[in-house]
Design a protein around this motif. Sequence first.
Motif, short mmCIF file in Angstrom:
data_model
loop_
_atom_site.label_atom_id
_atom_site.label_comp_id
_atom_site.label_asym_id
_atom_site.label_seq_id
_atom_site.Cartn_x
_atom_site.Cartn_y
_atom_site.Cartn_z
N HIS A 1 69.36 -16.37 14.98
CA HIS A 1 70.25 -17.24 15.75
C HIS A 1 69.43 -17.94 16.83
O HIS A 1 68.79 -17.28 17.64
N THR A 2 69.46 -19.26 16.84
CA THR A 2 68.64 -20.01 17.80
C THR A 2 69.37 -20.29 19.11
O THR A 2 68.80 -20.86 20.03
N PRO B 1 59.01 -20.98 24.55
CA PRO B 1 59.77 -20.17 23.59
C PRO B 1 59.73 -20.79 22.20
O PRO B 1 59.38 -21.98 22.05
N PRO B 2 60.10 -20.03 21.16
CA PRO B 2 60.05 -20.56 19.79
C PRO B 2 60.88 -21.81 19.58
O PRO B 2 60.57 -22.61 18.70
N SER B 3 61.93 -22.01 20.38
CA SER B 3 62.75 -23.20 20.21
C SER B 3 62.06 -24.47 20.69
O SER B 3 62.51 -25.58 20.41
N GLN B 4 60.93 -24.34 21.41
CA GLN B 4 60.25 -25.50 21.97
C GLN B 4 58.87 -25.74 21.38
O GLN B 4 58.30 -26.81 21.57
N GLY B 5 58.31 -24.77 20.70
CA GLY B 5 56.99 -24.95 20.12
C GLY B 5 56.53 -23.69 19.44
O GLY B 5 57.16 -22.62 19.55
N VAL B 6 55.44 -23.78 18.69
CA VAL B 6 54.88 -22.65 17.97
C VAL B 6 53.54 -22.29 18.60
O VAL B 6 52.68 -23.16 18.79
N VAL B 7 53.37 -21.02 18.94
CA VAL B 7 52.15 -20.53 19.57
C VAL B 7 51.44 -19.62 18.58
O VAL B 7 51.98 -18.57 18.19
N ASP B 8 50.22 -19.99 18.17
CA ASP B 8 49.43 -19.20 17.22
C ASP B 8 48.18 -18.67 17.92
O ASP B 8 47.42 -19.46 18.50
N PRO B 9 47.92 -17.36 17.87
CA PRO B 9 46.70 -16.83 18.49
C PRO B 9 45.45 -17.26 17.72
O PRO B 9 45.46 -17.34 16.49
#
Length: 313
Positions: free
Chosen positions: A178-179, A254-262
């Motif tokens: 759920h977003t 947060p995931p709803s605003q962007g994707v963070v990849d290590p």
Amino acid sequence: MDTAARLLRLLSLLQSRPQWEGTELAARLDVTPRTVRRDVTRLRSLGYPVEAEAGIGGGYRLGPGGRLPPLLLEDEEAVAIAVGLRVATTTTVSGVEEAAVSALAKLHQVLPARLQEQVAAISAHTTQLPQGELPQVDGEVLVTLAAGCRHIEGIRFRYRTHDGSESERSVEPLQIVHTGRRWYLVARDRDRQAWRTFRVDRISEPALTGSRYRFEDPPDPVALVAEGTGVAPWDIVARVRVQADAATVARLIPPSQGVVDPIDENTCEVRFAANDLGPLVSGVIRLYWPFEILEPPELRTAVHDHARRLLDS
């Protein structure tokens, strides 16, 4: 303690942990093990499936099914449930609003006056920010999808895409996400042999197939939904290398605003997406740490122009 009070206390104990030895229950209730056995028989006659297992490692446990046991709540738990039910009256899941109102009325009847005052104060002085018109989700559809996820069982359903076309899908469900605005099912599409995200409000006629499966290396459901909703649908995707660890950056984005990849323990890559450069510039200048814009080149130029305007102001 009279019999009725003791039965309620016994139910409360059985709910509090998976299994109890008979001697433990007798000590908690201050009765003999024989009385515990009689009380268990009474609960069974009332429709509560209390299971018993003899021998070492055995004991009593409250089994699945049967009647819903009465809940014995602490004050804070009762207030939390009442507030949660009030929030549920504005949910996008169809049918839940009426059920929440009904449950809230029952709870309000038995709340002590001091707790009614607390709940009323919270309700009177809190307002939910309107989120515009959101699609309704069928509660029965949601329950069926959740059952498939829980029991690791395949599901078939009809799915409507954004252009209105419909198709039959056979999937292996993993998780519902759920977003805050929409509900998504993350599942492996058996026909396409690929992971997909499905908007739950576009799913109809779901049915469990009875087929079981096992995931060898499932993806992160939250990351998959974030990719599918925050990056894939947009025309321009920005890639930014940030000199900070992924966990720290993810607290800002947060995931709803962007994707963070290590990338490594001190570096990560952030991906934003939009249909024009303006929102991407706003996303980049929020970053607290040293960064490098990897692509697109025009975003690098736009950020430099914005920085010059700030220096000249």
